[in-house]
Motif scaffolding. Structure first.
Motif, short mmCIF file in Angstrom:
data_model
loop_
_atom_site.label_atom_id
_atom_site.label_comp_id
_atom_site.label_asym_id
_atom_site.label_seq_id
_atom_site.Cartn_x
_atom_site.Cartn_y
_atom_site.Cartn_z
N PHE A 23 -15.09 -1.07 3.51
CA PHE A 23 -13.69 -1.41 3.25
C PHE A 23 -12.81 -0.96 4.40
O PHE A 23 -11.88 -1.65 4.81
N TYR A 24 -13.11 0.19 4.93
CA TYR A 24 -12.37 0.74 6.06
C TYR A 24 -12.40 -0.22 7.25
O TYR A 24 -11.40 -0.45 7.90
N HIS A 25 -13.56 -0.83 7.49
CA HIS A 25 -13.68 -1.76 8.62
C HIS A 25 -13.20 -3.16 8.29
O HIS A 25 -12.58 -3.82 9.12
N LEU A 26 -13.49 -3.63 7.08
CA LEU A 26 -13.24 -5.04 6.75
C LEU A 26 -11.91 -5.28 6.04
O LEU A 26 -11.39 -6.39 6.06
N LYS A 27 -11.39 -4.25 5.37
CA LYS A 27 -10.08 -4.31 4.70
C LYS A 27 -10.00 -5.42 3.66
O LYS A 27 -8.96 -6.02 3.45
N ASN A 28 -11.11 -5.71 2.99
CA ASN A 28 -11.17 -6.80 2.04
C ASN A 28 -12.32 -6.53 1.07
O ASN A 28 -13.44 -6.30 1.50
N HIS A 29 -12.04 -6.60 -0.24
CA HIS A 29 -13.08 -6.30 -1.24
C HIS A 29 -14.25 -7.27 -1.20
O HIS A 29 -15.40 -6.86 -1.29
N ALA A 30 -13.98 -8.56 -1.08
CA ALA A 30 -15.06 -9.55 -1.10
C ALA A 30 -15.99 -9.36 0.10
O ALA A 30 -17.22 -9.36 -0.06
N ALA A 86 -5.11 -5.16 3.68
CA ALA A 86 -5.73 -3.85 3.44
C ALA A 86 -5.23 -3.14 2.19
O ALA A 86 -5.93 -2.32 1.63
N GLY A 87 -4.03 -3.42 1.73
CA GLY A 87 -3.48 -2.74 0.56
C GLY A 87 -4.15 -3.13 -0.74
O GLY A 87 -3.81 -2.62 -1.80
N GLU A 88 -5.14 -3.98 -0.70
CA GLU A 88 -5.82 -4.48 -1.88
C GLU A 88 -6.52 -3.40 -2.69
O GLU A 88 -6.72 -3.53 -3.89
N MET A 89 -6.89 -2.31 -2.09
CA MET A 89 -7.65 -1.26 -2.75
C MET A 89 -6.74 -0.30 -3.50
O MET A 89 -7.14 0.78 -3.90
N GLY A 90 -5.52 -0.69 -3.75
CA GLY A 90 -4.46 0.16 -4.25
C GLY A 90 -4.70 0.90 -5.53
O GLY A 90 -4.19 2.00 -5.70
N GLU A 91 -5.47 0.36 -6.47
CA GLU A 91 -5.61 1.04 -7.76
C GLU A 91 -6.31 2.39 -7.64
O GLU A 91 -6.17 3.23 -8.50
N GLU A 92 -7.03 2.61 -6.55
CA GLU A 92 -7.74 3.87 -6.37
C GLU A 92 -6.92 4.93 -5.66
O GLU A 92 -7.35 6.06 -5.52
N PHE A 93 -5.72 4.58 -5.18
CA PHE A 93 -4.95 5.50 -4.37
C PHE A 93 -3.54 5.67 -4.94
O PHE A 93 -2.95 4.74 -5.45
N LEU A 101 -3.78 6.15 4.21
CA LEU A 101 -4.90 5.25 4.49
C LEU A 101 -4.45 4.08 5.35
O LEU A 101 -5.12 3.71 6.32
N GLU A 102 -3.33 3.47 5.02
CA GLU A 102 -2.82 2.35 5.81
C GLU A 102 -2.52 2.79 7.24
O GLU A 102 -2.79 2.06 8.19
N ALA A 103 -1.97 3.99 7.40
CA ALA A 103 -1.69 4.49 8.74
C ALA A 103 -2.99 4.70 9.52
O ALA A 103 -3.08 4.35 10.70
N VAL A 104 -4.01 5.23 8.86
CA VAL A 104 -5.31 5.43 9.51
C VAL A 104 -5.91 4.08 9.89
O VAL A 104 -6.41 3.89 11.00
N LEU A 105 -5.86 3.11 8.98
CA LEU A 105 -6.42 1.79 9.25
C LEU A 105 -5.70 1.05 10.37
O LEU A 105 -6.28 0.19 11.03
#
Length: 161
Positions: A23-30, A86-93, A101-105
């Motif tokens: 996810f860190y590299h691809l920024k997309n769940h699928a 990249a903000g798609e993973m939001g429910e976990e954060f 995380l967005e700043a790191v990405l």
């Protein structure tokens, strides 16, 4: 080829780490799920044995990073436009964690890898140097510069203040 029990054990141990890296590299769940499956397929087909659990973990880390890079370079990926960001993973954060995380990405790649491996995966500078093929002092410089960029983006205190 590895047994089903070995693969299931590896999935239990390394699934979270591999998903985070993807996810860190691809920024997309699928895309993350596609590469995640490929990494464990490679593990299942990998014939050699590992010297230790750390060696196995490092193998998963390296294969995951390389699989993501290969996916990003693929013809299909270059000729399409992603639907999600990249903000798609939001429910976990939480909001604070999401902002970090967005700043790191958004850091340049050379800093992003070092920061991620150090703070999210817990590797030392020496270990990161081996993983990325860089000298330990170079890793320290990347971490320092990356932290300074994060301070500037997130509005934290600068060095010497």
């Amino acid at each position: 080829m590895r047994s089903e029990a070995e693969v299931n054990n590896a999935v239990e141990k390394y699934a979270d780490m591999v998903r985070r890296i993807c996810f860190y590299h691809l920024k997309n769940h699928a895309d993350t799920e596609d590469v995640f499956q490929n990494v464990f397929l490679k593990y299942m087909l990998y014939e050699n044995s590992f010297d230790s659990e750390e060696h196995e973990k490092a193998w998963f880390l390296r294969v995951s990073i390389n699989a993501c890079k290969d996916y990003l370079k693929s013809f299909f990926r270059r000729k399409t436009v992603p639907l999600e960001e990249a903000g798609e993973m939001g429910e976990e954060f939480t909001d604070d964690n999401r902002e970090v995380l967005e700043a790191v990405l958004n850091l340049p790649k050379r800093y992003k890898d070092a920061i991620y491996l150090h703070y999210y995966e817990g590797y030392t500078a020496a270990e990161i140097g081996k993983i990325l093929g860089k000298k330990e002092n170079t890793v320290y410089s990347l971490l320092s510069r990356g932290r300074e960029m994060l301070r500037m983006k997130l509005g934290g205190e600068g060095i010497g203040e």
